[in-house]
Design a protein around this motif. Structure first.
Motif, PDB file in Angstrom:
ATOM      1  N   VAL A 111      62.579 -46.131 -19.714  1.00  0.00           N
ATOM      2  CA  VAL A 111      62.081 -44.784 -19.374  1.00  0.00           C
ATOM      3  C   VAL A 111      62.262 -43.586 -20.512  1.00  0.00           C
ATOM      4  CG1 VAL A 111      62.118 -43.004 -17.532  1.00  0.00           C
ATOM      5  CG2 VAL A 111      62.745 -45.493 -17.014  1.00  0.00           C
ATOM      6  N   SER A 114      59.485 -43.885 -23.063  1.00  0.00           N
ATOM      7  CA  SER A 114      58.223 -43.380 -22.557  1.00  0.00           C
ATOM      8  C   SER A 114      58.133 -41.774 -22.702  1.00  0.00           C
ATOM      9  CB  SER A 114      58.016 -43.754 -21.293  1.00  0.00           C
ATOM     10  OG  SER A 114      57.704 -45.304 -21.265  1.00  0.00           O
ATOM     11  N   ARG A 145      54.718 -37.549 -14.758  1.00  0.00           N
ATOM     12  CA  ARG A 145      53.577 -37.211 -15.392  1.00  0.00           C
ATOM     13  C   ARG A 145      52.858 -36.182 -14.733  1.00  0.00           C
ATOM     14  NH1 ARG A 145      54.256 -42.527 -16.674  1.00  0.00           N
ATOM     15  NH2 ARG A 145      54.551 -43.046 -18.895  1.00  0.00           N
ATOM     16  N   SER A 149      52.138 -39.614 -11.472  1.00  0.00           N
ATOM     17  CA  SER A 149      52.672 -41.187 -11.735  1.00  0.00           C
ATOM     18  C   SER A 149      54.002 -41.059 -12.092  1.00  0.00           C
ATOM     19  CB  SER A 149      51.535 -41.918 -12.894  1.00  0.00           C
ATOM     20  OG  SER A 149      51.509 -41.214 -14.111  1.00  0.00           O
ATOM     21  N   ARG A 150      54.817 -42.196 -12.297  1.00  0.00           N
ATOM     22  CA  ARG A 150      56.161 -41.964 -12.589  1.00  0.00           C
ATOM     23  C   ARG A 150      56.708 -43.382 -13.127  1.00  0.00           C
ATOM     24  NH1 ARG A 150      57.473 -40.705  -6.289  1.00  0.00           N
ATOM     25  NH2 ARG A 150      58.371 -42.793  -5.793  1.00  0.00           N
ATOM     26  N   GLU A 151      57.903 -43.294 -13.807  1.00  0.00           N
ATOM     27  CA  GLU A 151      58.405 -44.430 -14.082  1.00  0.00           C
ATOM     28  C   GLU A 151      59.924 -44.354 -13.956  1.00  0.00           C
ATOM     29  OE1 GLU A 151      58.571 -46.735 -18.650  1.00  0.00           O
ATOM     30  OE2 GLU A 151      57.176 -45.237 -18.245  1.00  0.00           O
ATOM     31  N   GLY A 152      60.425 -45.486 -13.574  1.00  0.00           N
ATOM     32  CA  GLY A 152      61.898 -45.653 -13.433  1.00  0.00           C
ATOM     33  C   GLY A 152      62.366 -45.004 -12.245  1.00  0.00           C
TER      34      GLY A 152
END
Length: 383
Positions: A111, A114, A145, A149-152
């Motif tokens: 994460v 990124s 973002r 959208s998202r990550e982690g």
């Protein structure tokens, strides 16, 4: 952390393990703001700064320890009245520093990688990390973002991730870094949380209207201050790359027409150096109605009074006129283009940071101003 994203992204690409210390909160006369970072890799190489030198040695040791034991820690450094030369901030401030290991096996590394890659490319993104709360959440990270959208995530409850993602998106939209406090009910993990949200946003825009010698100097100092600088003039013979080699963009167009079609936001600064009514009046009529950070116009006091009358005649209101910084710049006694550019830049910084523009010698105003809050309100608090 994101303020040293380019260097850290190279470390990630090279497969290096490192620990990063990030300023979470400050109080008093602290030299760096939340988000400032220092990182140390496994070989002992250090980059960045959290205090301008006061506590770097102690933070370096904390990073080395975090690399060794894999533990995330939060440390407070403050001025020591008993020994001003002990570890602490001799300027009298207080800083809280979050130290996070970023090793190959750490779950948050993808994460953070990124987030660093996005920031290094100049893309907008926000990364949220738990500063205080249950031990199993420390070091967890969530990347958000602009497209949503998202990550982690934090791995406790989907609602917590949604809550933090929503608040991080608001921080990102404002281009801010700060802390978010989530109460016990909102955290869904049985304890309150403090989350650091760091935003990486494209550089703020500076649009300089009027391709004159003063504009050339202003372009240089605008770039030095980190702006994406555009020069706009309707005269192709003056608006050239040869005259403005450091500008990010050169536009040959009537100023008000360009301003109508280009994107601006709450961080944009507009500097009108044309001091010609043919350009100034239609341009300022539009500019003073846009949600930008600063509008300044060059000209003598007589030009300023005449221009204001012309603007009133075309329907500009008194509250709109009050937004205009004219004659442009602070009173530095400037004469050369470089001195005038410094005067304009000083006014822009004072406006952004809430400074008065007076001499610090003999003044009783704070050296560091908080022109905008960096802490969000409590969410889901039972208090």
């Amino acid at each position: 952390m994101l303020d040293i994203a380019e260097e850290l992204n190279r470390w990630v690409e090279q497969g290096r393990d490192f620990a990063v210390a990030t300023v979470v909160a400050v109080g008093g006369s602290a030299p760096r703001r939340p988000g400032a970072a220092l990182a140390v890799d496994a070989d002992g190489t250090a980059i960045g700064s959290v205090s301008g030198g006061c506590v770097e040695g102690a933070v370096y040791e904390l990073c080395a320890q975090a690399l060794a034991d894999g533990e995330t820690v939060l440390e407070r450094f403050c001025h020591s009245d008993e020994d001003a030369f002990a570890v602490g901030l001799t300027c009298g401030g207080v800083i809280d520093v979050l130290v996070t290991p970023v090793r190959a096996a750490d779950p948050a590394r993808p994460v953070l990688a990124s987030a660093l890659a996005a920031a290094a490319r100049g893309e907008a993104a926000a990364v949220a990390r738990v500063v205080s709360g249950p031990a199993h959440l420390l070091g967890r990270a969530l990347l958000v973002r602009p497209d949503g959208s998202r990550e982690g995530g934090f791995g406790t409850h989907p609602e917590l991730d949604r809550t933090v993602a929503g608040e991080a998106a608001a921080f990102l939209d404002a281009g801010r870094t700060g802390t978010l406090h989530i109460g016990e009910q909102g955290s869904r993990c049985g304890a309150p949380l403090t989350v650091l949200v760091e935003s990486s946003a494209p550089p703020p825009r500076m649009i300089v209207f009027g391709a004159i010698d003063f504009a050339s100097a202003l372009v240089r100092i605008g770039k030095f201050l980190g702006h994406h600088v555009t020069v706009c003039d309707a005269r192709p013979v003056f608006a050239t790359r040869a005259r403005f080699p450091e500008a990010d963009e050169i536009v040959v167009e009537w100023p008000h027409r360009y301003l109508e079609r280009t994107q601006v936001d709450g961080r944009t600064v507009l500097c009108v150096l044309t001091h010609d009514a043919r350009f100034d009046v239609p341009l300022l009529r539009l500019a003073l109605r846009l949600p930008v950070a600063y509008v300044g116009a060059m000209g003598s006091r007589r030009t300023h009074l005449d221009r204001n009358e012309r603007l009133r005649e075309v329907g500009v209101s008194e509250p709109e006129l009050a937004r205009l910084h004219s004659p442009i710049g602070l009173d530095l006694g400037a004469r050369t283009p470089e001195e005038t550019a410094l005067s304009i830049a000083a006014e822009i910084v004072a406006r952004r940071r809430g400074g008065s523009g007076v001499f610090l010698t003999g003044a009783h105003t704070p050296i560091h101003h908080d022109s905008a809050p960096v802490r969000a309100g409590r969410i889901g608090s039972v208090a």
